[in-house]
Design a protein around this motif. Sequence first.
Motif, PDB file in Angstrom:
ATOM      1  N   ASN A 171     -28.817 -47.927 -25.353  1.00 36.17           N
ATOM      2  CA  ASN A 171     -28.212 -48.219 -26.658  1.00 36.17           C
ATOM      3  C   ASN A 171     -28.548 -47.115 -27.663  1.00 36.17           C
ATOM      4  OD1 ASN A 171     -27.143 -50.584 -25.673  1.00 36.17           O
ATOM      5  ND2 ASN A 171     -28.766 -51.880 -26.481  1.00 36.17           N
TER       6      ASN A 171
ATOM      7  N   LYS B 137     -26.455 -44.155 -26.825  1.00 39.87           N
ATOM      8  CA  LYS B 137     -25.073 -44.372 -27.276  1.00 39.87           C
ATOM      9  C   LYS B 137     -24.979 -44.193 -28.782  1.00 39.87           C
ATOM     10  CE  LYS B 137     -23.550 -47.542 -23.632  1.00 39.87           C
ATOM     11  NZ  LYS B 137     -23.163 -48.929 -23.323  1.00 39.87           N
ATOM     12  N   GLU B 138     -25.981 -44.719 -29.491  1.00 38.39           N
ATOM     13  CA  GLU B 138     -25.991 -44.575 -30.941  1.00 38.39           C
ATOM     14  C   GLU B 138     -26.126 -43.101 -31.329  1.00 38.39           C
ATOM     15  OE1 GLU B 138     -25.482 -45.671 -34.723  1.00 38.39           O
ATOM     16  OE2 GLU B 138     -25.349 -47.025 -33.021  1.00 38.39           O
TER      17      GLU B 138
ATOM     18  N   VAL C 239     -25.157 -40.550 -29.519  1.00 31.16           N
ATOM     19  CA  VAL C 239     -23.860 -39.909 -29.207  1.00 31.16           C
ATOM     20  C   VAL C 239     -22.851 -40.226 -30.306  1.00 31.16           C
ATOM     21  CG1 VAL C 239     -21.902 -39.990 -27.617  1.00 31.16           C
ATOM     22  CG2 VAL C 239     -24.221 -39.802 -26.714  1.00 31.16           C
ATOM     23  N   ARG C 240     -22.842 -41.506 -30.730  1.00 30.84           N
ATOM     24  CA  ARG C 240     -21.914 -41.906 -31.787  1.00 30.84           C
ATOM     25  C   ARG C 240     -22.228 -41.139 -33.080  1.00 30.84           C
ATOM     26  NH1 ARG C 240     -23.072 -47.214 -31.921  1.00 30.84           N
ATOM     27  NH2 ARG C 240     -22.117 -47.432 -29.890  1.00 30.84           N
ATOM     28  N   HIS C 241     -23.513 -41.010 -33.393  1.00 31.15           N
ATOM     29  CA  HIS C 241     -23.929 -40.290 -34.600  1.00 31.15           C
ATOM     30  C   HIS C 241     -23.543 -38.810 -34.494  1.00 31.15           C
ATOM     31  CE1 HIS C 241     -26.293 -39.119 -38.050  1.00 31.15           C
ATOM     32  NE2 HIS C 241     -26.941 -38.225 -37.304  1.00 31.15           N
TER      33      HIS C 241
ATOM     34  N   LYS D 252     -21.200 -37.525 -32.645  1.00 38.46           N
ATOM     35  CA  LYS D 252     -19.740 -37.410 -32.704  1.00 38.46           C
ATOM     36  C   LYS D 252     -19.259 -37.518 -34.154  1.00 38.46           C
ATOM     37  CE  LYS D 252     -15.472 -39.119 -30.879  1.00 38.46           C
ATOM     38  NZ  LYS D 252     -14.714 -40.205 -30.394  1.00 38.46           N
ATOM     39  N   ASN D 253     -19.842 -38.475 -34.898  1.00 41.21           N
ATOM     40  CA  ASN D 253     -19.462 -38.608 -36.314  1.00 41.21           C
ATOM     41  C   ASN D 253     -19.819 -37.349 -37.088  1.00 41.21           C
ATOM     42  OD1 ASN D 253     -18.467 -41.169 -35.940  1.00 41.21           O
ATOM     43  ND2 ASN D 253     -20.333 -42.199 -36.599  1.00 41.21           N
TER      44      ASN D 253
END
Length: 183
Positions: free
Chosen positions: A104, A107-108, A110-112, A114-115
């Motif tokens: 998790n 993933k967070e 990666v999301r950060h 990407k943002n």
Amino acid sequence: MITPLEIQNKEFSKSFRGYDMESVDSFLDEIIEDYEKLYRENIELKDKINVLADQLRQYNTLEETLKTTLIVAQSTADEVTGTARQKAENIIEDAEIAAQKIKNSAKEDVRHIKNEYDHLKKEIFTFKTRYETFIQAQLMSLDRFYKEIEQSEEKKPLTNEEELTIDEIVIEEDLKEVDDLGA
């Protein structure tokens, strides 16, 4: 050794006054001798029986102790095995929870990232647009400046002071435009 049947069937010869004393005494001596042997054997055998009975009691006690020890050892082994299984299950469960947290978190991240990447792309696009606008403004300013110079040359030549003043005005205007673009 004289058997009980021999004693029962023994007949003494009769003499003038009854049984022959010598044969009765001789028979009694044999019986006494055999009886003493039997009595001694009986005592020895009773002693052996007592010794063997004591040993048997010791072995029975030892057997009961061993049975109890085996039962305790088995229950302890079962308890240790159960505890080990429970610990193993807890370790696996904790590892799965930790792995899920790591996944998790990744993933967070990666999301950060990407943002952040998307934000940087927008910033680059904004910078590029502003810079292009700035360069176009500069080009327009230079074009205008050269046109003014061409027109004023046609009209009259400028002095050195006038040229410096015009250059300063153009530079100030360019700086204001840059400030307005936020670059």
